[in-house]
Structure formats: structure tokens, C-alpha cells
Design a protein around this motif. Sequence first.
Motif, PDB file in Angstrom:
ATOM      1  N   SER A  35       0.843  -1.194   0.000  1.00 47.78           N
ATOM      2  CA  SER A  35       0.000   0.000   0.000  1.00 47.78           C
ATOM      3  C   SER A  35       0.876   1.241   0.000  1.00 47.78           C
ATOM      4  O   SER A  35       2.099   1.159   0.140  1.00 47.78           O
ATOM      5  CB  SER A  35      -0.906   0.009   1.238  1.00 47.78           C
ATOM      6  OG  SER A  35      -0.160   0.304   2.392  1.00 47.78           O
ATOM      7  N   THR A  36       0.234   2.388  -0.119  1.00 45.14           N
ATOM      8  CA  THR A  36       0.976   3.648  -0.123  1.00 45.14           C
ATOM      9  C   THR A  36       1.541   3.981   1.252  1.00 45.14           C
ATOM     10  O   THR A  36       2.347   4.887   1.374  1.00 45.14           O
ATOM     11  CB  THR A  36       0.073   4.804  -0.588  1.00 45.14           C
ATOM     12  OG1 THR A  36      -1.059   4.880   0.270  1.00 45.14           O
ATOM     13  CG2 THR A  36      -0.384   4.608  -2.017  1.00 45.14           C
ATOM     14  N   ARG A  37       1.128   3.255   2.251  1.00 48.02           N
ATOM     15  CA  ARG A  37       1.652   3.477   3.606  1.00 48.02           C
ATOM     16  C   ARG A  37       2.894   2.644   3.901  1.00 48.02           C
ATOM     17  O   ARG A  37       3.427   2.693   4.999  1.00 48.02           O
ATOM     18  CB  ARG A  37       0.571   3.180   4.640  1.00 48.02           C
ATOM     19  CG  ARG A  37      -0.570   4.163   4.561  1.00 48.02           C
ATOM     20  CD  ARG A  37      -1.559   3.890   5.656  1.00 48.02           C
ATOM     21  NE  ARG A  37      -2.631   4.858   5.581  1.00 48.02           N
ATOM     22  CZ  ARG A  37      -2.818   5.799   6.467  1.00 48.02           C
ATOM     23  NH1 ARG A  37      -2.021   5.904   7.490  1.00 48.02           N
ATOM     24  NH2 ARG A  37      -3.816   6.643   6.334  1.00 48.02           N
ATOM     25  N   SER A  38       3.342   1.859   2.939  1.00 49.93           N
ATOM     26  CA  SER A  38       4.568   1.086   3.118  1.00 49.93           C
ATOM     27  C   SER A  38       5.745   2.032   3.297  1.00 49.93           C
ATOM     28  O   SER A  38       5.736   3.156   2.814  1.00 49.93           O
ATOM     29  CB  SER A  38       4.820   0.198   1.898  1.00 49.93           C
ATOM     30  OG  SER A  38       3.797  -0.728   1.741  1.00 49.93           O
ATOM     31  N   TRP A  39       6.776   1.557   3.963  1.00 48.47           N
ATOM     32  CA  TRP A  39       7.912   2.428   4.234  1.00 48.47           C
ATOM     33  C   TRP A  39       8.842   2.549   3.035  1.00 48.47           C
ATOM     34  O   TRP A  39       9.763   3.361   3.026  1.00 48.47           O
ATOM     35  CB  TRP A  39       8.680   1.958   5.470  1.00 48.47           C
ATOM     36  CG  TRP A  39       9.281   0.601   5.341  1.00 48.47           C
ATOM     37  CD1 TRP A  39       8.693  -0.593   5.598  1.00 48.47           C
ATOM     38  CD2 TRP A  39      10.615   0.296   4.908  1.00 48.47           C
ATOM     39  NE1 TRP A  39       9.569  -1.613   5.343  1.00 48.47           N
ATOM     40  CE2 TRP A  39      10.757  -1.102   4.932  1.00 48.47           C
ATOM     41  CE3 TRP A  39      11.698   1.072   4.508  1.00 48.47           C
ATOM     42  CZ2 TRP A  39      11.923  -1.737   4.567  1.00 48.47           C
ATOM     43  CZ3 TRP A  39      12.870   0.435   4.148  1.00 48.47           C
ATOM     44  CH2 TRP A  39      12.973  -0.959   4.190  1.00 48.47           C
ATOM     45  N   ARG A  43       7.283   6.933  -4.680  1.00 51.88           N
ATOM     46  CA  ARG A  43       6.234   7.859  -4.255  1.00 51.88           C
ATOM     47  C   ARG A  43       6.296   9.154  -5.047  1.00 51.88           C
ATOM     48  O   ARG A  43       7.343   9.756  -5.195  1.00 51.88           O
ATOM     49  CB  ARG A  43       6.412   8.215  -2.781  1.00 51.88           C
ATOM     50  CG  ARG A  43       5.788   7.254  -1.852  1.00 51.88           C
ATOM     51  CD  ARG A  43       5.930   7.747  -0.415  1.00 51.88           C
ATOM     52  NE  ARG A  43       5.439   6.792   0.519  1.00 51.88           N
ATOM     53  CZ  ARG A  43       5.964   5.609   0.774  1.00 51.88           C
ATOM     54  NH1 ARG A  43       7.013   5.226   0.092  1.00 51.88           N
ATOM     55  NH2 ARG A  43       5.452   4.805   1.668  1.00 51.88           N
ATOM     56  N   THR A  48       0.464   7.954  -5.942  1.00 51.88           N
ATOM     57  CA  THR A  48      -0.345   7.660  -4.752  1.00 51.88           C
ATOM     58  C   THR A  48      -1.823   7.982  -4.957  1.00 51.88           C
ATOM     59  O   THR A  48      -2.593   7.930  -4.003  1.00 51.88           O
ATOM     60  CB  THR A  48       0.188   8.446  -3.536  1.00 51.88           C
ATOM     61  OG1 THR A  48       0.197   9.836  -3.841  1.00 51.88           O
ATOM     62  CG2 THR A  48       1.575   7.988  -3.157  1.00 51.88           C
ATOM     63  N   TRP A  54      -0.425   3.068  -7.948  1.00 53.68           N
ATOM     64  CA  TRP A  54       0.650   2.728  -7.018  1.00 53.68           C
ATOM     65  C   TRP A  54       1.354   1.449  -7.460  1.00 53.68           C
ATOM     66  O   TRP A  54       2.571   1.383  -7.527  1.00 53.68           O
ATOM     67  CB  TRP A  54       0.074   2.579  -5.608  1.00 53.68           C
ATOM     68  CG  TRP A  54       1.046   2.080  -4.605  1.00 53.68           C
ATOM     69  CD1 TRP A  54       1.096   0.831  -4.071  1.00 53.68           C
ATOM     70  CD2 TRP A  54       2.120   2.808  -3.990  1.00 53.68           C
ATOM     71  NE1 TRP A  54       2.131   0.740  -3.176  1.00 53.68           N
ATOM     72  CE2 TRP A  54       2.767   1.938  -3.110  1.00 53.68           C
ATOM     73  CE3 TRP A  54       2.590   4.110  -4.125  1.00 53.68           C
ATOM     74  CZ2 TRP A  54       3.857   2.326  -2.355  1.00 53.68           C
ATOM     75  CZ3 TRP A  54       3.680   4.493  -3.364  1.00 53.68           C
ATOM     76  CH2 TRP A  54       4.301   3.614  -2.490  1.00 53.68           C
TER      77      TRP A  54
END
Length: 135
Positions: A35-39, A43, A48, A54
Amino acid sequence: MWLRFLHSTYCNAAVFAGVLFFAMGYIIHRFPPKSTRSWYGYRSFLSTKTPEMWRSANEYAAYISRRVGVILRLTGIACALIFDRQTDWFFYITVGAVVAGTMYMVGDTEWQFTQHFDKDGKRTVEDGRLKKNYE
């Protein structure tokens, strides 16, 4: 020994960045971010926007990153063989190659978005053919 390596021409930005780009591309390809919340992951504002963008952005950026990594390593090794010491031109060429490779990766990935997605994040090209929107 380390000091001698640090002052040799084989210790340059293009070789190190090439290894880093290739490793980054391999990791993103092998373990794509969920997901876009991955570290980690590619990006940008466009990447996003939707989950499909993504996934597509990370897939394409990983592909380009591995290719840029190989080219940077070859550039760094060629500079190491051509120059006998680290001169100003040596730094300009090796660092310039890293900057150009980074700009190419980001620019080409963003250009792919404009070719394959519309402004709302819907795919307009599928399997190399234009997708007809009947909506």
C-alpha cells in the motif's frame, strides 16, 4: 587498506549508486509494497492517487531502476579505468551520471503515467491498445 581504496578511482559515486539502484529495483520488484503506507516504494503525487497507479508505478520504477543501476555501474567502472586519479572531471562525470539516471527514472515513470492513465487515475491503455471508455 581502506584509505587506499577510498582514494582509488574505483571508489566513485556511479558505482555505489549503481549498486544501490539495482538493489532497490530488485527489492521493489521481488517484494512490491502493498500500500501507499509502506515504508518503501516509488512515491509521487501521481503514484499515490489510486492503488492501481501505485502498483503500476512501483512495477515500472523497479524495472527502470535496475536498468539505470547497470548503466551507472558500467559508467563508474569505465571512469575508473580511464582516469588514473580522482580529478574534477572524474567527479563531474560520475556524479553527473547519477543525477542524470535519477532524473531519467523519475521523469520516465511520470511520463508513463500520462500515457497510461487519465487525470482521474483510470487506466486508458491496456495491453498496448487504447481502452474504450463507454462511461
